[in-house]
Design a protein around this motif. Structure first.
Motif, PDB file in Angstrom:
ATOM      1  N   PRO A 103      -4.380 -23.074   9.738  1.00  0.00           N
ATOM      2  CA  PRO A 103      -3.788 -21.863   9.162  1.00  0.00           C
ATOM      3  C   PRO A 103      -2.323 -21.686   9.544  1.00  0.00           C
ATOM      4  CG  PRO A 103      -4.981 -21.289  11.135  1.00  0.00           C
ATOM      5  CD  PRO A 103      -5.198 -22.775  10.931  1.00  0.00           C
ATOM      6  N   GLY A 104      -1.642 -20.878   8.769  1.00  0.00           N
ATOM      7  CA  GLY A 104      -0.307 -20.423   9.111  1.00  0.00           C
ATOM      8  C   GLY A 104      -0.215 -18.953   8.774  1.00  0.00           C
ATOM      9  N   GLY A 105       0.247 -18.153   9.720  1.00  0.00           N
ATOM     10  CA  GLY A 105       0.292 -16.721   9.458  1.00  0.00           C
ATOM     11  C   GLY A 105       1.238 -15.994  10.382  1.00  0.00           C
ATOM     12  N   ARG A 106       1.471 -14.741  10.059  1.00  0.00           N
ATOM     13  CA  ARG A 106       2.328 -13.853  10.853  1.00  0.00           C
ATOM     14  C   ARG A 106       1.579 -12.545  11.058  1.00  0.00           C
ATOM     15  NH1 ARG A 106       8.590 -11.942   9.610  1.00  0.00           N
ATOM     16  NH2 ARG A 106       8.337  -9.770  10.247  1.00  0.00           N
ATOM     17  N   ASP A 107       1.548 -12.086  12.288  1.00  0.00           N
ATOM     18  CA  ASP A 107       0.883 -10.827  12.657  1.00  0.00           C
ATOM     19  C   ASP A 107      -0.597 -10.818  12.272  1.00  0.00           C
ATOM     20  OD1 ASP A 107       2.942  -9.660  13.989  1.00  0.00           O
ATOM     21  OD2 ASP A 107       3.576  -8.354  12.365  1.00  0.00           O
ATOM     22  N   THR A 108      -1.214 -11.983  12.254  1.00  0.00           N
ATOM     23  CA  THR A 108      -2.642 -12.013  11.939  1.00  0.00           C
ATOM     24  C   THR A 108      -3.502 -11.623  13.136  1.00  0.00           C
ATOM     25  OG1 THR A 108      -2.634 -14.394  12.390  1.00  0.00           O
ATOM     26  CG2 THR A 108      -2.406 -13.718  10.096  1.00  0.00           C
ATOM     27  N   ASP A 109      -3.014 -11.837  14.354  1.00  0.00           N
ATOM     28  CA  ASP A 109      -3.797 -11.469  15.526  1.00  0.00           C
ATOM     29  C   ASP A 109      -4.037  -9.967  15.609  1.00  0.00           C
ATOM     30  OD1 ASP A 109      -4.150 -14.028  16.353  1.00  0.00           O
ATOM     31  OD2 ASP A 109      -2.740 -13.952  18.030  1.00  0.00           O
ATOM     32  N   LEU A 110      -3.084  -9.164  15.141  1.00  0.00           N
ATOM     33  CA  LEU A 110      -3.271  -7.714  15.238  1.00  0.00           C
ATOM     34  C   LEU A 110      -4.390  -7.220  14.330  1.00  0.00           C
ATOM     35  CD1 LEU A 110      -2.005  -6.009  12.606  1.00  0.00           C
ATOM     36  CD2 LEU A 110       0.151  -6.621  13.667  1.00  0.00           C
ATOM     37  N   LEU A 111      -4.848  -8.066  13.393  1.00  0.00           N
ATOM     38  CA  LEU A 111      -5.932  -7.679  12.504  1.00  0.00           C
ATOM     39  C   LEU A 111      -7.300  -7.792  13.166  1.00  0.00           C
ATOM     40  CD1 LEU A 111      -4.669  -9.431   9.246  1.00  0.00           C
ATOM     41  CD2 LEU A 111      -4.497  -7.009   9.836  1.00  0.00           C
ATOM     42  N   PHE A 170       0.843  -1.198   0.000  1.00  0.00           N
ATOM     43  CA  PHE A 170       0.000   0.000   0.000  1.00  0.00           C
ATOM     44  C   PHE A 170       0.876   1.245   0.000  1.00  0.00           C
ATOM     45  CE2 PHE A 170      -2.344  -3.397   2.166  1.00  0.00           C
ATOM     46  CZ  PHE A 170      -3.461  -3.470   1.341  1.00  0.00           C
ATOM     47  N   ASP A 171       0.559   2.186  -0.884  1.00  0.00           N
ATOM     48  CA  ASP A 171       1.350   3.415  -0.946  1.00  0.00           C
ATOM     49  C   ASP A 171       1.277   4.198   0.355  1.00  0.00           C
ATOM     50  OD1 ASP A 171       2.056   2.781  -3.521  1.00  0.00           O
ATOM     51  OD2 ASP A 171       0.638   4.159  -4.478  1.00  0.00           O
ATOM     52  N   GLN A 172       0.120   4.132   1.016  1.00  0.00           N
ATOM     53  CA  GLN A 172      -0.069   4.725   2.334  1.00  0.00           C
ATOM     54  C   GLN A 172      -0.655   3.657   3.254  1.00  0.00           C
ATOM     55  OE1 GLN A 172       0.933   7.789   3.070  1.00  0.00           O
ATOM     56  NE2 GLN A 172       1.544   8.197   0.949  1.00  0.00           N
ATOM     57  N   PRO A 173      -0.405   3.744   4.558  1.00  0.00           N
ATOM     58  CA  PRO A 173      -0.980   2.738   5.459  1.00  0.00           C
ATOM     59  C   PRO A 173      -2.484   2.597   5.246  1.00  0.00           C
ATOM     60  CG  PRO A 173       0.575   4.117   6.641  1.00  0.00           C
ATOM     61  CD  PRO A 173       0.398   4.743   5.290  1.00  0.00           C
ATOM     62  N   ALA A 174      -2.950   1.350   5.159  1.00  0.00           N
ATOM     63  CA  ALA A 174      -4.351   1.057   4.886  1.00  0.00           C
ATOM     64  C   ALA A 174      -5.004   0.432   6.105  1.00  0.00           C
ATOM     65  CB  ALA A 174      -4.476   0.111   3.692  1.00  0.00           C
ATOM     66  N   VAL A 175      -6.226   0.857   6.395  1.00  0.00           N
ATOM     67  CA  VAL A 175      -7.004   0.218   7.464  1.00  0.00           C
ATOM     68  C   VAL A 175      -7.231  -1.240   7.070  1.00  0.00           C
ATOM     69  CG1 VAL A 175      -9.241   0.175   8.640  1.00  0.00           C
ATOM     70  CG2 VAL A 175      -8.094   2.357   8.190  1.00  0.00           C
ATOM     71  N   ALA A 176      -6.959  -2.145   7.995  1.00  0.00           N
ATOM     72  CA  ALA A 176      -6.963  -3.552   7.598  1.00  0.00           C
ATOM     73  C   ALA A 176      -7.465  -4.458   8.709  1.00  0.00           C
ATOM     74  CB  ALA A 176      -5.551  -3.980   7.185  1.00  0.00           C
ATOM     75  N   SER A 177      -7.979  -5.600   8.279  1.00  0.00           N
ATOM     76  CA  SER A 177      -8.391  -6.659   9.188  1.00  0.00           C
ATOM     77  C   SER A 177      -8.290  -7.973   8.428  1.00  0.00           C
ATOM     78  CB  SER A 177      -9.812  -6.408   9.711  1.00  0.00           C
ATOM     79  OG  SER A 177     -10.149  -7.323  10.731  1.00  0.00           O
ATOM     80  N   GLY A 178      -8.843  -9.026   8.993  1.00  0.00           N
ATOM     81  CA  GLY A 178      -8.797 -10.322   8.342  1.00  0.00           C
ATOM     82  C   GLY A 178      -9.524 -11.355   9.170  1.00  0.00           C
ATOM     83  N   SER A 179      -9.695 -12.527   8.592  1.00  0.00           N
ATOM     84  CA  SER A 179     -10.354 -13.610   9.307  1.00  0.00           C
ATOM     85  C   SER A 179      -9.839 -14.946   8.798  1.00  0.00           C
ATOM     86  CB  SER A 179     -11.878 -13.522   9.156  1.00  0.00           C
ATOM     87  OG  SER A 179     -12.255 -13.414   7.796  1.00  0.00           O
TER      88      SER A 179
END
Length: 331
Positions: free
Chosen positions: A48-56, A33-42
């Motif tokens: 699953p395997g992920g990194r920094d997914t809890d902060l979403l 993202f060119d600028q920080p984007a508001v983000a989440s996830g599920s």
């Protein structure tokens, strides 16, 4: 509005880059993202395997991200986010923490270690370097689909998996787009034929214009799974240029899973790690009314279309015994 390419980069301020290694049978895709984007996830898959997914999680403090990373390599692939983080740090990007900046780069991985590629990489995996290469390759123009980036080593129950993308424009002018690496335990196609489960949503023949069967037999709807379990996971992201809250982005990620469930049968199994990210660049204020509902609706549809495109555009890996591609039989 600029010409659309039916890709994630139709959302202004978003760049996509791939690192692809056909001999390895794996790769990395960076969404920057060119600028920080508001983000989440599920996460709705059971493995699953992920990194920094809890902060979403909407309850967590940090609201924006600098990039998403999708990667092959199973847990080894989690090194890729470090490469993207390194590239962002070189540019002075990241969350301001005192006198330093920390790039926020959530990542999801898929399992592609058993696809016949050469995984004898020595002491350290290649994924950090591939993450950096994907970051430096990121551009806001058209990018390749199929057996590239995170979709390089992807497979499904019936045909070679791959990386897909699609976009749409809401009635209020908001752009909604998806990018996905399809490595499903289930199948994106109906029975043994050429038809995609996502066929009702197809636009302009983007995945072969085969339509839907005239009827569905018991064989068509029977469960089809990969012969080797624990080699699954469909991972992706939906992005819009609307202004959304973190909670709204989370809701959009859930609708992306709806798109997955419309395009892959079955989805979200215990051996899938199905993970969907969502982000909003905030370039267009969200107007009152039903606009957010429509954005969520389109998030579901573009994800379903992107999944079918990933299978349609894929080519078989150049290794012995590689899974055939859809094109090998039906193109």
């Amino acid at each position: 509005m600029a010409q659309l390419h039916n890709l994630l980069t139709d959302v202004a301020g978003v760049r996509v880059g791939h690192a692809t290694d056909l001999a390895l049978g794996s790769g990395v895709t960076a969404i920057v993202f060119d600028q920080p984007a508001v983000a989440s996830g599920s996460v709705l898959g059971g493995a699953p395997g992920g990194r920094d997914t809890d902060l979403l999680n909407p309850a967590m403090t940090v609201e924006t991200v600098d990039a998403f990373v999708l990667s092959g390599g199973s847990a080894f692939g989690l090194d890729a986010a470090g490469g993207v983080q390194a590239g962002l740090r070189e540019q002075g990007r990241g969350l301001q923490v005192g006198t330093t900046r920390v790039p926020i780069v959530p990542q999801a991985i898929l399992m592609d270690l058993l696809n016949g590629g050469n995984k004898d990489w020595g002491r350290h995996s290649p994924y950090r370097d591939m993450g950096y290469a994907a970051f430096t390759a990121a551009d806001d123009t058209a990018f390749s689909l199929g057996t590239v980036g995170a979709g390089t080593g992807a497979t499904t129950a019936t045909f070679k998996g791959g990386l897909g993308s699609a976009s749409a424009v809401a009635s209020g002018g908001y752009v909604v787009a998806a990018l996905v690496a399809v490595n499903a335990l289930g199948s994106a196609t109906v029975g043994d034929g050429p038809h995609f489960w996502a066929a009702p949503f197809e636009q302009a023949g983007e995945f072969g214009n085969k339509g839907i069967p005239s009827g569905f037999s018991a064989s068509d709807t029977a469960m089809r799974l990969k012969g080797v379990t624990l080699t699954a996971t469909t991972i992706g992201a939906v992005v819009t240029d609307a202004t959304l809250s973190k909670a709204q982005a989370h809701r959009m990620s859930i609708l992306a899973h709806d798109g997955l469930a419309r395009a892959v049968l079955p989805a979200h199994l215990s051996s899938d790690g199905d993970t969907m990210f969502a982000a909003a660049t905030g370039l267009k204020p969200l107007e009152a009314g039903a606009h957010f509902a429509e954005i969520c609706h389109l998030a579901s549809i573009v994800m379903a279309r992107a999944i079918a495109r990933g299978i349609y555009e894929a080519t078989a890996l150049p290794v012995a015994g590689a899974q055939p591609a859809w094109r090998d039989r039906f193109a």
